[in-house]
Write an enzyme that holds these catalytic residues in place. Structure first.
Site, PDB file in Angstrom:
ATOM      1  N   SER A  68      -6.881   5.375  -7.881  1.00 17.37           N
ATOM      2  CA  SER A  68      -6.428   3.796  -7.874  1.00 17.37           C
ATOM      3  C   SER A  68      -7.179   2.978  -8.625  1.00 17.37           C
ATOM      4  O   SER A  68      -7.518   3.133  -9.865  1.00 17.37           O
ATOM      5  CB  SER A  68      -6.543   3.465  -6.142  1.00 17.37           C
ATOM      6  OG  SER A  68      -5.673   2.169  -6.116  1.00 17.37           O
ATOM      7  N   LEU A  69      -7.975   1.747  -7.988  1.00 19.62           N
ATOM      8  CA  LEU A  69      -9.073   1.331  -8.965  1.00 19.62           C
ATOM      9  C   LEU A  69     -10.015   1.905  -9.446  1.00 19.62           C
ATOM     10  O   LEU A  69     -10.270   1.484 -10.720  1.00 19.62           O
ATOM     11  CB  LEU A  69      -9.287  -0.042  -8.045  1.00 19.62           C
ATOM     12  CG  LEU A  69     -10.414  -1.108  -8.689  1.00 19.62           C
ATOM     13  CD1 LEU A  69      -9.969  -1.753  -9.622  1.00 19.62           C
ATOM     14  CD2 LEU A  69     -11.063  -1.886  -7.688  1.00 19.62           C
ATOM     15  N   PHE A 130      -3.211  -3.733   3.634  1.00 17.41           N
ATOM     16  CA  PHE A 130      -3.045  -3.072   2.262  1.00 17.41           C
ATOM     17  C   PHE A 130      -3.518  -1.743   2.344  1.00 17.41           C
ATOM     18  O   PHE A 130      -2.649  -0.693   1.476  1.00 17.41           O
ATOM     19  CB  PHE A 130      -4.238  -3.885   1.454  1.00 17.41           C
ATOM     20  CG  PHE A 130      -3.984  -3.471  -0.041  1.00 17.41           C
ATOM     21  CD1 PHE A 130      -3.068  -4.079  -0.701  1.00 17.41           C
ATOM     22  CD2 PHE A 130      -4.698  -2.335  -0.759  1.00 17.41           C
ATOM     23  CE1 PHE A 130      -3.033  -3.988  -2.132  1.00 17.41           C
ATOM     24  CE2 PHE A 130      -4.534  -2.213  -2.098  1.00 17.41           C
ATOM     25  CZ  PHE A 130      -3.652  -3.020  -2.836  1.00 17.41           C
ATOM     26  N   LEU A 133      -0.380   0.573   3.353  1.00 19.70           N
ATOM     27  CA  LEU A 133       0.571   0.782   2.344  1.00 19.70           C
ATOM     28  C   LEU A 133       0.248   1.977   1.473  1.00 19.70           C
ATOM     29  O   LEU A 133       1.247   2.613   0.980  1.00 19.70           O
ATOM     30  CB  LEU A 133       0.599  -0.412   1.441  1.00 19.70           C
ATOM     31  CG  LEU A 133       1.491  -1.752   1.518  1.00 19.70           C
ATOM     32  CD1 LEU A 133       1.523  -2.859   0.587  1.00 19.70           C
ATOM     33  CD2 LEU A 133       2.964  -1.235   2.148  1.00 19.70           C
ATOM     34  N   GLN A 134      -1.062   2.453   1.464  1.00 21.10           N
ATOM     35  CA  GLN A 134      -1.388   3.297   0.636  1.00 21.10           C
ATOM     36  C   GLN A 134      -0.906   4.862   1.089  1.00 21.10           C
ATOM     37  O   GLN A 134      -0.930   5.999   0.370  1.00 21.10           O
ATOM     38  CB  GLN A 134      -2.744   3.474   0.337  1.00 21.10           C
ATOM     39  CG  GLN A 134      -3.456   2.215  -0.019  1.00 21.10           C
ATOM     40  CD  GLN A 134      -4.957   2.392  -0.438  1.00 21.10           C
ATOM     41  OE1 GLN A 134      -5.350   3.410  -0.509  1.00 21.10           O
ATOM     42  NE2 GLN A 134      -5.601   1.167  -0.382  1.00 21.10           N
ATOM     43  N   ASP A 194       4.303   7.334  -3.607  1.00 23.37           N
ATOM     44  CA  ASP A 194       3.380   6.236  -3.872  1.00 23.37           C
ATOM     45  C   ASP A 194       4.006   5.232  -3.958  1.00 23.37           C
ATOM     46  O   ASP A 194       4.918   5.045  -5.144  1.00 23.37           O
ATOM     47  CB  ASP A 194       2.375   6.569  -5.071  1.00 23.37           C
ATOM     48  CG  ASP A 194       1.352   5.792  -5.189  1.00 23.37           C
ATOM     49  OD1 ASP A 194       1.333   4.658  -4.741  1.00 23.37           O
ATOM     50  OD2 ASP A 194       0.386   6.199  -5.865  1.00 23.37           O
ATOM     51  N   HIS A 222      -0.064   7.628  -2.075  1.00 23.96           N
ATOM     52  CA  HIS A 222      -0.990   7.142  -2.833  1.00 23.96           C
ATOM     53  C   HIS A 222      -2.466   7.859  -2.531  1.00 23.96           C
ATOM     54  O   HIS A 222      -3.322   7.481  -3.430  1.00 23.96           O
ATOM     55  CB  HIS A 222      -1.380   5.533  -2.495  1.00 23.96           C
ATOM     56  CG  HIS A 222      -2.243   4.713  -3.421  1.00 23.96           C
ATOM     57  ND1 HIS A 222      -1.579   4.527  -4.776  1.00 23.96           N
ATOM     58  CD2 HIS A 222      -3.434   4.198  -3.350  1.00 23.96           C
ATOM     59  CE1 HIS A 222      -2.440   3.780  -5.391  1.00 23.96           C
ATOM     60  NE2 HIS A 222      -3.664   3.606  -4.506  1.00 23.96           N
TER      61      HIS A 222
END
Length: 242
Positions: A68-69, A130, A133-134, A194, A222
């Site tokens: 991810s990030l 948040f 959501l992953q 995802d 995700h």
């Protein structure tokens, strides 16, 4: 055959401990990104400045796996400091995080803006939402959400200013212009379910990176290394020993 040592980079709001079930099989290093744990933050807070800060701490010729990030930072690292990255693994990574007129493979900008606004009012609840959501949509969603929630506060509370800076990074980041500079072999690991980084982003990366292969799990979301760890480990080993 011994697995090569891998540097694992975590995503927004978490820390290196999220890799605790994966890293030991690869003699893994799990550094915290700048601003997390005891690591000093950087300014401006961008994928490029995070990559530059990490480059000073990593060995040359590493296999770097970013999620991810962390995948965005790993991508910038491979482009800016190629001697540091011999092999690159991008997990649920998007070169542009929010949708734009020329980029349909991102999160709706109003959704990210809503999270940024809510973060200032109740950052703990916003962070947990948040993280939820992953896993949504994929197999084993409840178990993955519990794993993420257990991990997020395991080493204390993330700094609210760093979380806000990270959301601004996600809003503004655009790494499409650097992909052709990445000359090492790349494995792109993605889940078809995802919701944060649509699978179109993974296919775009696979088509634009000079030496890349896509490993797609049809039932993952995700965090495929949490939802389908055996599959993830097998794909990573296959890539590292190719």
């Amino acid at each position: 055959m011994t697995d090569p040592r891998v540097v694992f980079l975590h995503g927004w709001g978490l820390h290196g401990g999220i890799w605790s079930e994966t890293a030991p099989a690869f003699q893994g290093m799990t550094p915290d990104l700048p601003g997390y744990g005891a690591v000093a933050s950087v300014a401006p807070y961008t994928a490029e400045t995070l990559a530059d800060a990490l480059a000073a701490t990593l060995p040359d010729g590493a296999a770097v796996c970013g999620w991810s990030l962390g995948g965005m930072v790993a991508l910038a690292l491979a482009a800016r400091h190629p001697h540091k990255v011999a092999r690159l693994i991008l997990v649920a990574t998007n070169p542009v995080f929010v949708s734009r007129l020329d980029w349909p493979h991102g999160l709706a900008p109003e959704v990210l803006a809503e999270f940024a606004d809510a973060l200032s009012r109740d950052y703990q609840a916003t962070l947990l939402r948040f993280l939820s959501l992953q896993a949504r949509g994929g197999e084993r969603a409840r178990a993955v959400i519990e794993r993420l929630r257990d991990s997020v506060f395991a080493l204390g509370e993330p700094d609210a200013e760093v979380l806000s800076a990270g959301l601004a990074l996600l809003r503004d980041v655009d790494l499409r212009g650097v992909v052709e500079q990445v000359r090492c072999p790349v494995l792109i690991v993605h889940g078809a379910y995802d919701m944060l980084c649509p699978v179109g982003a993974a296919r775009w990366l696979a088509g634009h990176l000079p030496d890349a292969r896509l490993a797609l799990h049809e039932r993952a979301a995700h965090a495929p290394f949490l939802s389908h760890p055996d599959w993830f480990t097998a794909e990573l080993r296959r890539f590292l020993h190719a």
